[in-house]
Scaffold this motif. Sequence first.
Motif, mmCIF file in Angstrom:
data_model
loop_
_atom_site.group_PDB
_atom_site.id
_atom_site.type_symbol
_atom_site.label_atom_id
_atom_site.label_comp_id
_atom_site.label_asym_id
_atom_site.label_seq_id
_atom_site.Cartn_x
_atom_site.Cartn_y
_atom_site.Cartn_z
ATOM 1 N N THR A 11 31.298 -75.878 -16.445
ATOM 2 C CA THR A 11 32.135 -76.811 -17.195
ATOM 3 C C THR A 11 31.353 -78.112 -17.296
ATOM 4 O O THR A 11 30.855 -78.609 -16.285
ATOM 5 C CB THR A 11 33.482 -77.037 -16.486
ATOM 6 O OG1 THR A 11 34.191 -75.800 -16.433
ATOM 7 C CG2 THR A 11 34.317 -78.075 -17.214
ATOM 8 N N SER A 12 31.242 -78.647 -18.514
ATOM 9 C CA SER A 12 30.359 -79.792 -18.692
ATOM 10 C C SER A 12 30.908 -80.778 -19.703
ATOM 11 O O SER A 12 31.737 -80.441 -20.551
ATOM 12 C CB SER A 12 28.967 -79.325 -19.160
ATOM 13 O OG SER A 12 29.056 -78.744 -20.450
ATOM 14 N N LEU A 56 34.297 -73.569 -18.227
ATOM 15 C CA LEU A 56 34.186 -72.367 -17.401
ATOM 16 C C LEU A 56 33.429 -71.289 -18.183
ATOM 17 O O LEU A 56 33.760 -70.114 -18.151
ATOM 18 C CB LEU A 56 35.565 -71.877 -16.969
ATOM 19 C CG LEU A 56 35.666 -71.268 -15.569
ATOM 20 C CD1 LEU A 56 35.389 -72.332 -14.506
ATOM 21 C CD2 LEU A 56 37.033 -70.667 -15.327
ATOM 22 N N THR A 57 32.408 -71.731 -18.897
ATOM 23 C CA THR A 57 31.634 -70.870 -19.785
ATOM 24 C C THR A 57 30.593 -70.074 -19.004
ATOM 25 O O THR A 57 29.900 -70.620 -18.141
ATOM 26 C CB THR A 57 30.917 -71.728 -20.853
ATOM 27 O OG1 THR A 57 31.903 -72.502 -21.549
ATOM 28 C CG2 THR A 57 30.148 -70.868 -21.827
ATOM 29 N N TYR A 73 39.860 -76.911 -15.743
ATOM 30 C CA TYR A 73 38.663 -76.108 -15.527
ATOM 31 C C TYR A 73 37.948 -76.525 -14.239
ATOM 32 O O TYR A 73 37.368 -75.690 -13.539
ATOM 33 C CB TYR A 73 37.734 -76.229 -16.741
ATOM 34 C CG TYR A 73 38.401 -75.764 -18.013
ATOM 35 C CD1 TYR A 73 38.529 -74.417 -18.298
ATOM 36 C CD2 TYR A 73 38.954 -76.689 -18.913
ATOM 37 C CE1 TYR A 73 39.180 -73.981 -19.450
ATOM 38 C CE2 TYR A 73 39.602 -76.266 -20.062
ATOM 39 C CZ TYR A 73 39.717 -74.917 -20.320
ATOM 40 O OH TYR A 73 40.377 -74.497 -21.451
ATOM 41 N N THR A 74 38.010 -77.810 -13.917
ATOM 42 C CA THR A 74 37.429 -78.289 -12.659
ATOM 43 C C THR A 74 38.090 -77.604 -11.464
ATOM 44 O O THR A 74 37.410 -77.109 -10.562
ATOM 45 C CB THR A 74 37.580 -79.814 -12.551
ATOM 46 O OG1 THR A 74 36.944 -80.434 -13.672
ATOM 47 C CG2 THR A 74 36.948 -80.336 -11.271
ATOM 48 N N MET A 75 39.419 -77.591 -11.461
ATOM 49 C CA MET A 75 40.134 -76.916 -10.363
ATOM 50 C C MET A 75 39.798 -75.428 -10.306
ATOM 51 O O MET A 75 39.618 -74.856 -9.227
ATOM 52 C CB MET A 75 41.642 -77.103 -10.534
ATOM 53 C CG MET A 75 42.175 -78.468 -10.166
ATOM 54 S SD MET A 75 41.948 -78.902 -8.416
ATOM 55 C CE MET A 75 42.754 -77.529 -7.592
ATOM 56 N N ALA A 76 39.692 -74.791 -11.462
ATOM 57 C CA ALA A 76 39.441 -73.349 -11.507
ATOM 58 C C ALA A 76 38.088 -72.974 -10.918
ATOM 59 O O ALA A 76 37.913 -71.864 -10.408
ATOM 60 C CB ALA A 76 39.551 -72.839 -12.938
ATOM 61 N N ALA A 97 28.087 -82.001 -15.137
ATOM 62 C CA ALA A 97 28.535 -80.604 -15.173
ATOM 63 C C ALA A 97 28.883 -80.096 -13.786
ATOM 64 O O ALA A 97 28.342 -80.556 -12.776
ATOM 65 C CB ALA A 97 27.466 -79.714 -15.794
ATOM 66 N N ILE A 98 29.791 -79.152 -13.770
ATOM 67 C CA ILE A 98 30.136 -78.393 -12.572
ATOM 68 C C ILE A 98 29.728 -76.956 -12.817
ATOM 69 O O ILE A 98 29.985 -76.411 -13.904
ATOM 70 C CB ILE A 98 31.648 -78.444 -12.290
ATOM 71 C CG1 ILE A 98 32.158 -79.879 -12.264
ATOM 72 C CG2 ILE A 98 31.978 -77.749 -10.977
ATOM 73 C CD1 ILE A 98 33.657 -79.969 -12.420
#
Length: 502
Positions: free
Chosen positions: A36-37, A43-44, A423-426, A491-492
């Motif tokens: 995720t960015s 969440l790609t 998406y960060t939490m996921a 990004a994460i």
Amino acid sequence: MTIIRYGLAALLIFTIMSCNSDKKEIKNLDVEIYETSESGNKLTRITEFSTADSLAVIKILPEQKFQTITGFGGSFTESSAYLLNKLSKKNRDTILQAYFAEGGAQYSLTRTHIASCDFSLNNYTYAPKEDDMEMESFNIDEDRDDLIPMIKDAQAISQDGFKIISSPWTSPPWMKDNKAYVGGKLLPKYYDAFALYFSKYLEAYKAEGIDIWGLTPVNEPHGNGNNWESMHFSPEEETDFVQNHLGPKLESDGFGDINILGYDQNRKGIQEWVDAMYKDEASSKYFDGLAIHWYESTFDYLPKELQYAHNKSPNKYLIETEGCVDSEIPKWQDDAWYWKKEATDWGWDWASPEDKHLHPKYAPVNRYARDIIGCLNNWVDGWVDWNMVLDRQGGPNWFENWCVAPVIVDPDSDEVYFTPLYYTMAHFSKYIRPGAEVIGVENTDDDLMVTAAKNPDGSIAVVLFNEGTSSKNFALTLGEENVSVKINAQAIQTIIIPKKVR
């Protein structure tokens, strides 16, 4: 002569082996990468690996084992449940599937409120009759239209199930010295009645098919500036209540397996609270762990305080039970805002001069990613977000205490916005499962935050956060295997190393 005769052949064989070895080093650590960015990934799945040389190395050390994960998730509030009921069935289901389904974030640890909180539509208690020592007036009718259906629908969707931690923001007002929902202290003569109140709550929810995993005696015992529902406890008073009233009552009523988590407020208060809670065997008997919040700072996760809590009682839970982007109205369909340092919190306006530095402007995504990784690297075993769903105003909230949630909705137009916070939490909840063990990591790049955990199925999840404005290349190594990876700016990434079948 033998050496000279075979020197060229040996050199050729060595060169071929070296080339094969180099080739193997680039590709032989089998991984799946999700990112995720700020540039747009959500969440790609990343399928193109780095080909750049990198001096940065992230080494996974599964032999170093730390805490066992309880779970990750968010909170069931009346505000969220009310909003879901105002949406079309399709959008309501979309949101619940996104949070709880196998194809979604797979939330595994949640929280809810006992009676009303600021994210309720109004003030209410389950025991409205004054001096009702036997709880004859006790009822959970206020929860039947919104809150209970949301929880039960989530239960029906979740394949693995999820744990629920329940917290009151206050006792029934008549039990307090000021007879009000806001502020005041629980009078000692009502300690047993309040303990019975918890038991009645557990019994009533169990009758609805909802088993509660954990309790906190009260949300934020230091208070909240007397703004919304609250009740004050000192560390010694709460320890007395749990040790001599709540714990024994739950045990005698058949709820001895309920996990009682003390404190439930910001991290700077940890030391005085665990010193009281875990003072001796008697005081710590009914405490199963410590609940904490993150509102002390927008960037500092306070590792010394977290380590102190763990070291005081290493076998107890250490769970972050509430965090959110507070004092902000959500930005609607504006992903960029969540990645930029535009947000402020309560401390931006109200913190004391000596604490002002802890509350600068911040990027909401950065705050979440930094805090969760920092917590996991300092013994925290569970992390729970606040509201799952809010509207475009950041409510509804009876006190108008606006906040941000990972999912924002417009009930009037039946629209749903999954913010970057979802998406960060996921990245954590979906890929680090309950029962996972946090494991060791060596990281040569100080600009990357990294944590890793080995799941019960044997897979390893590595979560990285690049807060910088430039992409990074690094080698991820596990034993003799490695792979070259690129993480985008801002990004994460979650990197999954599947269990190898041998």
